[in-house]
Design a protein around this motif. Structure first.
Motif, short mmCIF file in Angstrom:
data_model
loop_
_atom_site.label_atom_id
_atom_site.label_comp_id
_atom_site.label_asym_id
_atom_site.label_seq_id
_atom_site.Cartn_x
_atom_site.Cartn_y
_atom_site.Cartn_z
N MET A 1 -6.56 -12.40 -5.04
CA MET A 1 -5.54 -11.74 -5.85
C MET A 1 -4.39 -11.27 -4.96
O MET A 1 -4.58 -10.88 -3.83
CB MET A 1 -6.18 -10.56 -6.58
CG MET A 1 -5.17 -9.75 -7.29
SD MET A 1 -5.51 -9.07 -8.89
CE MET A 1 -7.18 -9.25 -9.30
N HIS A 10 -2.50 -15.59 -8.02
CA HIS A 10 -3.26 -16.04 -6.86
C HIS A 10 -2.40 -15.92 -5.62
O HIS A 10 -1.19 -16.05 -5.67
CB HIS A 10 -3.72 -17.48 -7.07
CG HIS A 10 -4.79 -17.58 -8.12
ND1 HIS A 10 -5.63 -18.65 -8.20
CD2 HIS A 10 -5.15 -16.74 -9.11
CE1 HIS A 10 -6.46 -18.48 -9.22
NE2 HIS A 10 -6.19 -17.32 -9.79
N GLU A 11 -3.09 -15.72 -4.50
CA GLU A 11 -2.37 -15.55 -3.24
C GLU A 11 -2.34 -16.88 -2.50
O GLU A 11 -3.32 -17.62 -2.47
CB GLU A 11 -3.11 -14.51 -2.41
CG GLU A 11 -2.34 -14.02 -1.22
CD GLU A 11 -3.19 -13.04 -0.39
OE1 GLU A 11 -2.70 -12.65 0.68
OE2 GLU A 11 -4.32 -12.72 -0.80
N LEU A 12 -1.19 -17.20 -1.88
CA LEU A 12 -1.09 -18.42 -1.09
C LEU A 12 -1.33 -18.09 0.38
O LEU A 12 -0.65 -17.22 0.94
CB LEU A 12 0.29 -19.07 -1.26
CG LEU A 12 0.54 -19.69 -2.64
CD1 LEU A 12 1.96 -20.24 -2.73
CD2 LEU A 12 -0.48 -20.77 -2.96
N VAL A 13 -2.34 -18.75 0.96
CA VAL A 13 -2.71 -18.45 2.34
C VAL A 13 -2.46 -19.68 3.21
O VAL A 13 -3.04 -20.73 2.96
CB VAL A 13 -4.22 -18.07 2.43
CG1 VAL A 13 -4.63 -17.78 3.87
CG2 VAL A 13 -4.52 -16.91 1.52
N PRO A 14 -1.58 -19.58 4.22
CA PRO A 14 -1.42 -20.72 5.13
C PRO A 14 -2.55 -20.74 6.15
O PRO A 14 -2.97 -19.70 6.65
CB PRO A 14 -0.07 -20.44 5.80
CG PRO A 14 0.13 -18.97 5.69
CD PRO A 14 -0.73 -18.44 4.58
N VAL A 15 -3.06 -21.94 6.44
CA VAL A 15 -4.12 -22.09 7.44
C VAL A 15 -3.62 -23.09 8.49
O VAL A 15 -3.39 -24.25 8.18
CB VAL A 15 -5.43 -22.61 6.81
CG1 VAL A 15 -6.53 -22.73 7.85
CG2 VAL A 15 -5.86 -21.73 5.65
N GLU A 16 -3.42 -22.61 9.72
CA GLU A 16 -2.97 -23.48 10.81
C GLU A 16 -4.14 -24.29 11.33
O GLU A 16 -5.22 -23.73 11.58
CB GLU A 16 -2.38 -22.63 11.95
CG GLU A 16 -1.08 -21.94 11.59
CD GLU A 16 0.08 -22.90 11.36
OE1 GLU A 16 0.14 -23.92 12.06
OE2 GLU A 16 0.89 -22.64 10.45
N ILE A 17 -3.97 -25.59 11.51
CA ILE A 17 -5.09 -26.42 11.94
C ILE A 17 -4.79 -27.22 13.22
O ILE A 17 -5.52 -27.14 14.19
CB ILE A 17 -5.54 -27.36 10.80
CG1 ILE A 17 -6.03 -26.50 9.63
CG2 ILE A 17 -6.67 -28.27 11.27
CD1 ILE A 17 -6.32 -27.23 8.39
N HIS A 18 -3.75 -28.02 13.22
CA HIS A 18 -3.38 -28.83 14.39
C HIS A 18 -4.58 -29.61 14.94
O HIS A 18 -5.09 -29.31 16.02
CB HIS A 18 -2.75 -27.96 15.48
CG HIS A 18 -1.48 -27.33 15.01
ND1 HIS A 18 -0.25 -27.92 15.22
CD2 HIS A 18 -1.25 -26.20 14.30
CE1 HIS A 18 0.68 -27.15 14.67
NE2 HIS A 18 0.10 -26.10 14.10
N LEU B 105 -3.28 -33.34 11.43
CA LEU B 105 -3.28 -32.40 10.32
C LEU B 105 -2.74 -31.08 10.87
O LEU B 105 -3.34 -30.49 11.77
CB LEU B 105 -4.70 -32.22 9.78
CG LEU B 105 -4.94 -31.10 8.78
CD1 LEU B 105 -4.02 -31.21 7.56
CD2 LEU B 105 -6.40 -31.06 8.33
N LEU B 108 -2.67 -26.19 6.18
CA LEU B 108 -2.93 -26.22 4.75
C LEU B 108 -2.33 -24.99 4.12
O LEU B 108 -2.12 -23.98 4.78
CB LEU B 108 -4.45 -26.18 4.47
CG LEU B 108 -5.33 -27.25 5.09
CD1 LEU B 108 -6.79 -26.94 4.75
CD2 LEU B 108 -4.92 -28.60 4.56
N LEU B 110 -3.50 -22.66 1.01
CA LEU B 110 -4.58 -22.47 0.05
C LEU B 110 -4.16 -21.43 -0.99
O LEU B 110 -3.50 -20.44 -0.65
CB LEU B 110 -5.84 -21.96 0.75
CG LEU B 110 -6.40 -22.83 1.88
CD1 LEU B 110 -7.64 -22.17 2.47
CD2 LEU B 110 -6.75 -24.22 1.35
#
Lengths: 243, 113
Positions: A1, A10-18, B105, B108, B110
């Motif tokens: 939330m 809804h909350e937008l969450v960035p996830v760094e991966i590389h 990649l 993302l 989410l």
């Protein structure tokens, strides 16, 4: 939330991966490579168009070696085991990898095929890839060297059209050179120029599997690669018969 | 067409990362693809639209950042022109690809409930 205002969105969450897309394949390829190095096996990834003469080169290799080196092969094709059969007739212990619809071999396909072979007894293991100048280029299999077989009838500008494949080649074998005498329009100088613009260290051997031209240079190149293999490292922490 | 198998590998990675956020939907997948990576971005898009069905990325958009190929001399750092022979005209040193083989990649986005 949404925690900013409690609005219920809804909350937008960035996830760094590389992470490399091929990471899993590359990891398995490295595993293959460690096994090959541990047993002093020179693994060569042989690529090229369908009909470029990959199988004929390996047959000529077996003929010229007269059993002086133990040679094994796995051959990738969408269907049939014809290439593996041809190689067996030539005296190369070989297995087919039938890929179905896949246009390339990957590290897992090679790994699984080798489970049915005494690959560790080989001096040279040829991985004859699926005939294709595009897809096989980006999949590491654990090989020590990449060889691209390019026949004289395919067009001298092929390296410029498929630069990724040729950039990754350690050696280009120009095959079917016995035909050049019948092809006035073919200019191998143009081919060498195209290779100089796609390979930082162009290395080329002109070969005819029919007449044997260039086969001694090809065998010498293989010996050079064998001499370059790193000394066998500490034994792998698991046997090569694992599942 | 190896783009489809690449997209399957991509979706596996996406799923693994999304699993750390229970109930999350993937809204955006960002890739970096070099011109010398050996893949066609348009085909990646097409394959992604087919393969994302029934995965946590079913409603995700695929955003591809492209990287031009760049060759340079490892000794004097001179950049090469496109189509030039891959040897430094000054040092005679074989050139090195300094950018353009990326196939990564990146991140993302989410949507977390």
């Amino acid at each position: 939330m949404c925690e900013t205002c409690g609005c219920g969105d809804h909350e937008l969450v960035p996830v760094e991966i590389h992470q490399r897309l091929l990471e899993q394949n590359d990891r398995l390829a490295q595993h293959n490579r460690e096994h090959f190095v541990e047993h002093g096996v020179l693994a060569v990834n042989v690529m090229g168009s369908p009909g470029s003469g990959k199988t004929a080169l390996l047959e000529a290799t077996a003929r010229a070696l007269h059993g002086a080196r133990r040679v094994l092969a796995v051959s990738g094709d969408l269907a049939t085991d014809h290439d593996a059969q041809r190689l067996r007739v030539a005296g190369i212990e070989s297995r087919a990898i039938t890929t179905g619809t896949a246009c390339h071999l990957d590290a897992r396909l090679v790994h699984d095929a080798l489970h049915a072979m005494e690959w560790w007894r080989a001096d040279v293991l040829f991985v004859e890839n699926v005939g294709n100048l595009v897809c096989p280029a980006i999949y590491d299999l654990g090989q020590a060297a990449n060889v691209v077989v390019l026949s004289v009838t395919e067009g001298e500008d092929k390296p410029l059209k498929y630069p990724v494949m040729f950039r990754r080649a350690d050696l280009v074998v120009v095959s079917k050179t016995d035909l050049v005498a019948h092809l006035p329009q073919v200019d191998l100088g143009r081919l060498h120029d195209a290779l100089a613009r796609t390979m930082p260290r162009p290395r080329v051997i002109e070969v005819s599997a029919l007449t044997g031209q260039g086969i001694p240079e090809w065998l010498a190149w293989l010996e050079e690669q064998r001499a370059r293999l790193p000394a066998p490292a500490a034994p792998h922490d698991h046997p090569h018969t694992h599942g | 067409m190896h783009e489809y198998s690449l997209v399957l590998a991509l979706l596996e990675q996406v799923e693994a990362h999304a699993a750390a956020h229970p109930g999350a939907a993937v809204r955006r997948v960002e890739l970096r693809v070099g011109d010398q990576a050996g893949v066609v971005p348009e085909l990646l898009q097409t394959a992604f639209e087919v393969a994302r069905e029934h995965t946590p990325a079913a409603r995700a958009e695929l955003v591809i950042e492209r990287v031009p190929a760049r060759w340079a001399c490892p000794r004097c750092a001179r950049g090469l022109e496109e189509g030039e022979p891959l040897v430094c005209a000054t040092c005679g040193e074989p050139a090195r690809l300094v950018a353009g083989d990326e196939l990564d990649l990146l991140r993302l986005e989410l949507e977390v409930p």
